[in-house]
Design a protein around this motif. Structure first.
Motif, PDB file in Angstrom:
ATOM      1  N   HIS A  81       0.807  -1.270   0.037  1.00 57.00           N
ATOM      2  CA  HIS A  81       0.141   0.127   0.130  1.00 57.00           C
ATOM      3  C   HIS A  81       0.815   1.436  -0.006  1.00 57.00           C
ATOM      4  O   HIS A  81       0.604   2.293  -0.788  1.00 57.00           O
ATOM      5  CB  HIS A  81      -1.064   0.091   1.126  1.00 57.00           C
ATOM      6  CG  HIS A  81      -1.844   1.049   1.110  1.00 57.00           C
ATOM      7  ND1 HIS A  81      -1.984   2.096   2.217  1.00 57.00           N
ATOM      8  CD2 HIS A  81      -2.703   1.510   0.317  1.00 57.00           C
ATOM      9  CE1 HIS A  81      -2.894   2.852   2.059  1.00 57.00           C
ATOM     10  NE2 HIS A  81      -3.125   2.746   0.937  1.00 57.00           N
ATOM     11  N   ALA A  82       1.897   1.094   0.699  1.00 60.26           N
ATOM     12  CA  ALA A  82       2.790   2.423   0.680  1.00 60.26           C
ATOM     13  C   ALA A  82       3.484   2.650  -0.555  1.00 60.26           C
ATOM     14  O   ALA A  82       3.728   3.848  -1.059  1.00 60.26           O
ATOM     15  CB  ALA A  82       3.919   2.066   1.764  1.00 60.26           C
TER      16      ALA A  82
ATOM     17  N   LEU B 212       0.973   4.189  -3.000  1.00 58.91           N
ATOM     18  CA  LEU B 212       0.473   5.710  -2.542  1.00 58.91           C
ATOM     19  C   LEU B 212       1.711   6.648  -3.223  1.00 58.91           C
ATOM     20  O   LEU B 212       1.539   7.647  -4.006  1.00 58.91           O
ATOM     21  CB  LEU B 212       0.538   6.024  -1.296  1.00 58.91           C
ATOM     22  CG  LEU B 212      -0.587   5.509  -0.234  1.00 58.91           C
ATOM     23  CD1 LEU B 212      -0.428   5.717   1.304  1.00 58.91           C
ATOM     24  CD2 LEU B 212      -1.869   6.055  -0.846  1.00 58.91           C
ATOM     25  N   LYS B 213       2.969   6.001  -3.124  1.00 62.03           N
ATOM     26  CA  LYS B 213       4.309   6.704  -3.751  1.00 62.03           C
ATOM     27  C   LYS B 213       4.118   6.623  -5.296  1.00 62.03           C
ATOM     28  O   LYS B 213       4.423   7.681  -5.882  1.00 62.03           O
ATOM     29  CB  LYS B 213       5.392   6.376  -3.310  1.00 62.03           C
ATOM     30  CG  LYS B 213       5.514   6.569  -1.548  1.00 62.03           C
ATOM     31  CD  LYS B 213       7.321   6.577  -1.346  1.00 62.03           C
ATOM     32  CE  LYS B 213       7.635   7.121  -0.144  1.00 62.03           C
ATOM     33  NZ  LYS B 213       9.074   7.451   0.214  1.00 62.03           N
TER      34      LYS B 213
ATOM     35  N   GLU C 110       1.976   9.138  -6.813  1.00 59.14           N
ATOM     36  CA  GLU C 110       2.429  10.557  -6.519  1.00 59.14           C
ATOM     37  C   GLU C 110       3.590  10.698  -7.659  1.00 59.14           C
ATOM     38  O   GLU C 110       3.655  11.758  -8.216  1.00 59.14           O
ATOM     39  CB  GLU C 110       3.227  10.544  -5.144  1.00 59.14           C
ATOM     40  CG  GLU C 110       2.221  10.828  -4.056  1.00 59.14           C
ATOM     41  CD  GLU C 110       3.126  11.049  -2.621  1.00 59.14           C
ATOM     42  OE1 GLU C 110       4.288  10.762  -2.648  1.00 59.14           O
ATOM     43  OE2 GLU C 110       2.501  11.223  -1.541  1.00 59.14           O
TER      44      GLU C 110
ATOM     45  N   GLN D 282      -4.173   8.961 -11.519  1.00 64.65           N
ATOM     46  CA  GLN D 282      -4.851   8.737 -10.313  1.00 64.65           C
ATOM     47  C   GLN D 282      -6.258   8.964 -10.722  1.00 64.65           C
ATOM     48  O   GLN D 282      -7.176   8.413  -9.671  1.00 64.65           O
ATOM     49  CB  GLN D 282      -4.466  10.348  -9.335  1.00 64.65           C
ATOM     50  CG  GLN D 282      -3.185  10.075  -8.620  1.00 64.65           C
ATOM     51  CD  GLN D 282      -3.018  11.225  -7.881  1.00 64.65           C
ATOM     52  OE1 GLN D 282      -3.743  12.113  -7.646  1.00 64.65           O
ATOM     53  NE2 GLN D 282      -1.779  11.435  -7.774  1.00 64.65           N
TER      54      GLN D 282
ATOM     55  N   VAL E  47      -6.470  -0.375   0.801  1.00 66.93           N
ATOM     56  CA  VAL E  47      -6.694   0.810  -0.003  1.00 66.93           C
ATOM     57  C   VAL E  47      -8.035   1.386   0.245  1.00 66.93           C
ATOM     58  O   VAL E  47      -8.239   2.591   0.336  1.00 66.93           O
ATOM     59  CB  VAL E  47      -6.787   0.296  -1.687  1.00 66.93           C
ATOM     60  CG1 VAL E  47      -7.161   1.385  -2.332  1.00 66.93           C
ATOM     61  CG2 VAL E  47      -5.414  -0.142  -1.830  1.00 66.93           C
TER      62      VAL E  47
ATOM     63  N   ALA F 239      -8.013   3.548   3.484  1.00 67.71           N
ATOM     64  CA  ALA F 239      -6.925   4.993   3.399  1.00 67.71           C
ATOM     65  C   ALA F 239      -8.196   5.591   2.361  1.00 67.71           C
ATOM     66  O   ALA F 239      -8.164   6.929   2.719  1.00 67.71           O
ATOM     67  CB  ALA F 239      -6.073   4.677   2.044  1.00 67.71           C
TER      68      ALA F 239
ATOM     69  N   GLN G  52      -6.957   9.609   2.771  1.00 69.12           N
ATOM     70  CA  GLN G  52      -5.617   9.609   2.687  1.00 69.12           C
ATOM     71  C   GLN G  52      -5.286  10.110   1.159  1.00 69.12           C
ATOM     72  O   GLN G  52      -5.978   9.576   0.412  1.00 69.12           O
ATOM     73  CB  GLN G  52      -5.029   8.330   3.150  1.00 69.12           C
ATOM     74  CG  GLN G  52      -3.360   8.403   3.101  1.00 69.12           C
ATOM     75  CD  GLN G  52      -2.656   6.989   3.579  1.00 69.12           C
ATOM     76  OE1 GLN G  52      -3.629   6.024   4.005  1.00 69.12           O
ATOM     77  NE2 GLN G  52      -1.593   6.857   3.910  1.00 69.12           N
ATOM     78  N   GLN G  53      -4.370  10.673   1.018  1.00 63.85           N
ATOM     79  CA  GLN G  53      -3.674  11.291  -0.322  1.00 63.85           C
ATOM     80  C   GLN G  53      -2.474  10.420  -0.558  1.00 63.85           C
ATOM     81  O   GLN G  53      -1.743  10.204   0.272  1.00 63.85           O
ATOM     82  CB  GLN G  53      -3.575  12.669  -0.218  1.00 63.85           C
ATOM     83  CG  GLN G  53      -5.028  13.437   0.128  1.00 63.85           C
ATOM     84  CD  GLN G  53      -6.089  13.239  -1.135  1.00 63.85           C
ATOM     85  OE1 GLN G  53      -5.832  13.165  -2.175  1.00 63.85           O
ATOM     86  NE2 GLN G  53      -7.367  13.016  -0.550  1.00 63.85           N
TER      87      GLN G  53
ATOM     88  N   SER H 201      -5.527  10.118  -3.489  1.00 69.14           N
ATOM     89  CA  SER H 201      -6.726   9.532  -3.625  1.00 69.14           C
ATOM     90  C   SER H 201      -6.516   8.401  -5.005  1.00 69.14           C
ATOM     91  O   SER H 201      -6.098   8.514  -5.793  1.00 69.14           O
ATOM     92  CB  SER H 201      -7.978  10.082  -3.987  1.00 69.14           C
ATOM     93  OG  SER H 201      -9.020   9.556  -3.876  1.00 69.14           O
ATOM     94  N   ILE H 202      -6.944   7.352  -4.565  1.00 68.20           N
ATOM     95  CA  ILE H 202      -6.945   5.992  -5.499  1.00 68.20           C
ATOM     96  C   ILE H 202      -8.372   5.786  -5.849  1.00 68.20           C
ATOM     97  O   ILE H 202      -9.115   5.367  -5.135  1.00 68.20           O
ATOM     98  CB  ILE H 202      -6.050   4.738  -4.973  1.00 68.20           C
ATOM     99  CG1 ILE H 202      -4.822   5.192  -4.594  1.00 68.20           C
ATOM    100  CG2 ILE H 202      -6.138   3.717  -5.948  1.00 68.20           C
ATOM    101  CD1 ILE H 202      -4.005   3.987  -3.819  1.00 68.20           C
TER     102      ILE H 202
END
Length: 393
Positions: A159-160, A163-164, A167, A173, A196, A199, A204-205, A207-208
């Motif tokens: 998941h980390a 998010l990256k 970005e 996105q 996911v 989040a 949490q940003q 956004s997915i």
């Protein structure tokens, strides 16, 4: 194994191309590959995403991203995870639904010849091949203790990574996002999907735009999967009617948890009739702990929230037999909205499906083993395309 070693040479060459530009998408653009002549059919990127591995140091997760050949700005982004646990997603890239078919080179030690795969899943989707968990494939850490992991840590790390990754690639996105995988990824996929969603609900940003998930020949529940093998083996002609009858009489349906020594003895007779060898593309440096026995609560939660789910099985797989998968999807208790029926590919019956309420579909692929797109590439692209596009399979 010669083809595998040649493919690994390609993977190694990619690392040489991207090690200096790990977190820079513009720099990670792949413009050519050894063994391939001509222009790539879409943009390819490869590199590392580093995630915080406190207190043991950062983890560097390797990905290879293939943009869609159809409409990359609108088509879904699909994350692909091979299982194991400990198998590189280059398994899927090389042998299953990647953009190339690999042919051995003309002489020993030469790069393979790459030809375009007409049934690549990148025909209709953007796809991320991720080596996960850390220590698998080309993913690495400076600290070997980071190779000690399990279901929960792998979920958090992946998941980390996502998010990256979003970005680094903000232009994707807004695209619909799906999580997919096979085999032990039957654990990775629903656990990651649940993370996911958590989040998303916590704002949490970034956004997915998560829409659903696909699991191929995936493990889901120790009892259902374990109890599926004996009837599968008998139905496929792998064991005799006498062995099957003895198992029925002594095990009383409890093939996963043998109730007595005679049952155990009969189950050994079953296992001796269908023996598989080791799979060398999987890492042995990862010390992995299985922490969750059943994915059924995850599937129930995900589908109850309206997320789409396609659970597919090659019907010749004895590793995770379709009999167990068919049973656990039915056990969720959802209303059947499409009764068991055949589905077609190239005007031929390609398998069977049963659709349930809550956007859940169980599908089989005739003649396919554990890695469905390797055995049935055309049929796999067909059901993948129809399902992603929201069309009847």
């Amino acid at each position: 194994m010669k083809l595998l070693s040649l493919a690994c040479c390609i993977a190694f060459s990619l690392v040489l191309c991207v090690t200096a530009v790990r977190a820079a998408p513009a720099g990670s653009l792949i413009t050519n590959l050894p063994g391939f002549e001509g222009r790539l059919p879409s943009q390819h990127h490869a590199g590392y995403v580093s995630i915080n591995g406190k207190p043991t140091g950062k983890k560097n997760l390797f990905y290879y991203f293939v943009a869609s050949q159809r409409n990359p700005s609108k088509d879904p982004v699909v994350l692909w995870l091979n299982g194991g646990p400990g198998c590189s997603s280059f398994d899927g890239f090389v042998y299953e639904h990647g953009p190339f078919n690999f042919q051995p080179g003309n002489s020993g030690g030469s790069f393979p010849i790459l030809q375009l795969n007409p049934y690549s899943w990148s025909k209709v989707s953007n796809i991320i091949y991720l080596d996960s968990p850390c220590g698998v494939g080309l993913s690495y850490s400076d600290n070997p203790s980071n190779y000690v992991t399990g279901d929960i840590q792998t979920t958090s790390d992946t998941h980390a990574f996502l998010l990256k990754w979003f970005e680094l690639y903000p232009e994707f996105q807004a695209n619909p996002f799906y999580i997919s995988g096979e085999s032990y990824a039957g654990v990775y996929v629903p656990m990651l999907a649940s993370e996911v969603i958590k989040a998303i609900e916590g704002n949490q940003q970034p956004s997915i735009n998560f829409k659903g998930y696909l699991v191929g020949n995936g493990i889901a529940d120790d009892v259902f999967d374990g109890n599926g093998l004996v009837p599968f083996a008998f139905g496929m002609g792998l064991i005799s009617i006498d062995i099957f009858a003895d198992c029925q009489a002594t095990c009383q349906g409890k093939y996963y948890d043998p109730p007595n020594p005679t049952c155990e003895k009969n189950l050994r007779r079953v296992s001796q009739a269908s023996v598989a060898g080791s799979w060398t593309i999987c890492a042995d440096r990862v010390d992995y702990t299985t922490e969750v026995d059943s994915m059924l609560p995850y599937h129930k939660n995900l589908t109850a929230r309206g997320y789409r789910a396609l659970i597919y099985s090659g019907d010749h797989d004895s590793v995770v037999p379709f009999t167990g998968t068919q049973a656990w999807t039915r056990s969720l208790g959802y209303k059947i909205v499409e009764q068991w029926r055949s589905w077609l590919s190239n005007e031929q019956v390609a398998g069977y499906l049963q659709a349930y309420d809550k956007n859940l579909t169980f599908l089989t692929i005739k003649g396919a083993g554990h890695m469905v797109p390797q055995y049935k590439p055309r049929e796999s692209l067909d059901f993948f395309t129809r399902w992603l596009d929201g069309k009847p399979i």
